[in-house]
Motif scaffolding. Sequence first.
Motif, short mmCIF file in Angstrom:
data_model
loop_
_atom_site.label_atom_id
_atom_site.label_comp_id
_atom_site.label_asym_id
_atom_site.label_seq_id
_atom_site.Cartn_x
_atom_site.Cartn_y
_atom_site.Cartn_z
N ILE A 196 0.71 -1.33 -0.17
CA ILE A 196 -0.07 0.18 0.11
C ILE A 196 0.90 1.24 0.08
CG2 ILE A 196 -2.13 -1.10 0.89
CD1 ILE A 196 -1.42 -0.03 3.56
N ASP A 197 2.14 1.14 0.43
CA ASP A 197 2.92 2.38 0.27
C ASP A 197 4.38 1.93 0.25
OD1 ASP A 197 3.60 5.21 0.39
OD2 ASP A 197 4.08 4.85 2.50
N ILE A 198 5.25 2.73 -0.33
CA ILE A 198 6.61 2.44 -0.69
C ILE A 198 7.52 3.91 -0.28
CG2 ILE A 198 8.77 1.73 -1.79
CD1 ILE A 198 6.74 -0.19 -3.48
N GLN A 199 8.34 3.72 0.68
CA GLN A 199 9.27 4.89 1.08
C GLN A 199 10.73 4.81 0.68
OE1 GLN A 199 8.41 6.32 5.00
NE2 GLN A 199 6.56 7.14 4.57
N HIS A 200 11.29 5.58 0.10
CA HIS A 200 12.82 5.36 -0.22
C HIS A 200 13.42 6.15 0.95
CE1 HIS A 200 12.38 4.90 -5.08
NE2 HIS A 200 11.07 4.18 -4.18
N GLN A 201 14.17 5.04 1.68
CA GLN A 201 15.05 5.59 2.68
C GLN A 201 16.36 6.05 2.41
OE1 GLN A 201 13.77 5.97 5.77
NE2 GLN A 201 11.86 4.80 5.52
N THR A 202 17.09 5.43 1.54
CA THR A 202 18.32 5.61 0.79
C THR A 202 18.12 5.04 -0.47
OG1 THR A 202 19.15 3.62 1.30
CG2 THR A 202 19.45 5.17 3.01
N ASP A 203 19.28 5.09 -1.58
CA ASP A 203 19.31 4.58 -2.70
C ASP A 203 19.12 3.10 -2.65
OD1 ASP A 203 19.99 7.12 -3.66
OD2 ASP A 203 22.03 6.75 -4.07
N ILE A 204 19.42 2.28 -1.73
CA ILE A 204 19.17 0.91 -1.70
C ILE A 204 18.34 0.40 -0.46
CG2 ILE A 204 21.40 0.64 -2.67
CD1 ILE A 204 22.58 -0.33 0.04
N ASP A 237 5.31 -2.90 8.12
CA ASP A 237 6.29 -2.10 7.69
C ASP A 237 7.49 -3.25 7.50
OD1 ASP A 237 4.79 -0.24 7.17
OD2 ASP A 237 5.66 1.28 8.73
N MET A 238 8.16 -2.96 6.49
CA MET A 238 9.45 -3.85 6.27
C MET A 238 10.53 -2.99 5.56
SD MET A 238 7.85 -7.70 5.02
CE MET A 238 6.74 -6.80 3.67
N THR A 239 11.69 -2.68 6.10
CA THR A 239 12.67 -1.81 5.48
C THR A 239 13.69 -2.76 4.87
OG1 THR A 239 12.53 -0.23 7.07
CG2 THR A 239 14.44 -0.22 5.66
N ILE A 240 13.61 -2.89 3.35
CA ILE A 240 14.32 -3.87 2.70
C ILE A 240 15.57 -3.36 1.87
CG2 ILE A 240 13.98 -5.55 1.03
CD1 ILE A 240 11.27 -5.81 1.71
N ARG A 241 16.65 -3.87 2.12
CA ARG A 241 18.02 -3.44 1.45
C ARG A 241 18.12 -4.29 0.41
NH1 ARG A 241 23.37 -1.83 4.48
NH2 ARG A 241 21.86 0.12 4.42
N ARG A 242 18.42 -3.61 -0.66
CA ARG A 242 18.65 -4.32 -2.11
C ARG A 242 20.10 -4.88 -2.13
NH1 ARG A 242 18.06 -0.13 -5.33
NH2 ARG A 242 20.13 0.19 -5.92
N VAL A 243 20.09 -6.18 -1.86
CA VAL A 243 21.53 -6.85 -1.69
C VAL A 243 21.24 -8.18 -2.77
CG1 VAL A 243 22.08 -6.18 0.45
CG2 VAL A 243 20.56 -8.11 0.24
N THR A 269 15.44 -9.41 -3.30
CA THR A 269 15.61 -7.91 -2.91
C THR A 269 15.47 -6.96 -4.02
OG1 THR A 269 17.76 -7.90 -2.22
CG2 THR A 269 16.09 -8.05 -0.50
N ASN A 270 16.10 -7.34 -5.11
CA ASN A 270 16.39 -6.55 -6.33
C ASN A 270 14.80 -6.48 -6.95
OD1 ASN A 270 19.08 -5.81 -6.18
ND2 ASN A 270 19.50 -7.67 -7.53
N TYR A 271 14.26 -7.75 -6.98
CA TYR A 271 12.97 -7.76 -7.65
C TYR A 271 11.85 -6.87 -6.77
CZ TYR A 271 8.67 -9.70 -9.67
OH TYR A 271 7.46 -9.83 -10.46
N LEU A 272 11.91 -7.12 -5.47
CA LEU A 272 11.14 -6.33 -4.58
C LEU A 272 11.31 -4.87 -4.85
CD1 LEU A 272 11.47 -8.30 -1.17
CD2 LEU A 272 9.51 -8.28 -2.69
N HIS A 273 12.38 -4.30 -5.11
CA HIS A 273 12.83 -2.80 -5.33
C HIS A 273 11.96 -2.38 -6.61
CE1 HIS A 273 15.72 -1.44 -1.97
NE2 HIS A 273 14.98 -2.51 -1.63
N GLY A 274 11.73 -3.21 -7.55
CA GLY A 274 11.08 -3.06 -8.66
C GLY A 274 9.64 -2.81 -8.60
N LEU A 275 9.07 -3.21 -7.45
CA LEU A 275 7.56 -3.21 -7.11
C LEU A 275 7.35 -1.90 -7.00
CD1 LEU A 275 7.15 -6.56 -5.13
CD2 LEU A 275 6.87 -6.24 -7.42
#
Length: 265
Positions: free
Chosen positions: A13-21, A62-68, A72-78
């Motif tokens: 329902i929402d995505i917040q960008h904390q940092t680049d990854i 809420d889940m704060t997910i790092r692209r590693v 997680t790469n796929y999740l960051h494209g959602l």
Amino acid sequence: MKNPYMPKKYTIIDIQHQTDIDYTFRVACDIKPKNGQFVEVSIPKIGEAPISISDFGDGYIDMTIRRVGKVTNYLHGLKPGDAMYLRGPYGNGFSLEQYKNKHLVIAAGGTGLAPVKSIINYFHRNPEEIQKLDLLIGFKSPKDILFREEIEEWMKNKKFHVTVTVDKGDESWTGNVGLITQFVPKIDIPDEDNLEVIIVGPPLMMKFTGLEFLQRKIKEEQIWVSFERKMSCGIGKCGHCKIDETYVCLEGPVFHYTKAKQLID
């Protein structure tokens, strides 16, 4: 018989960008976790990954997910409206009752802030339930700082004393520079017996931060840590998270220091 490995489909329902990854995903769901627990997040045909729950409320987590990696790469494209699959929650978590009416110190390094953010927010909303809360928060650099807006709000709380530090600053950074361990001796502890300490972060950070508190004559029984490990099944079957005879996904990820000091890979 219910399949314990079967995830359930939920909507972002929402995505917040904390940092680049680092992105924080808010997912509408009926999961009711405890502070410090984790879930297994999966995408069909891609894979599954253990993710800490960074906050939760009525009808969402809420889940704060790092692209590693691949998952997680796929999740960051959602995007909001897309689906992800969850199972859990897993682990023993933190007990809020343990910390109420105490002087609580939370030392968090990097993404280690995520598993304890829900505890911080609880006492931020209910300051009458805490005597005092010292936060030591460390990041590699200014660009790696998570939850900036919430940290600013925590700093306004009269019961909180917040120290943010980075390992290495830049020309725009005017705050603290140095490891979290440098700031442990500066904490004002008027009553050692009424203190509880939570430490979450990379293994070396937890080890040496714990030693700093022991140097201040804080008892091992007053120190809690949370292990950030590769949890695979989450139910104590696969052994990926096992250290000696301890299944971290079952007995942890939260441990007393008395137990944690024995868990060496």
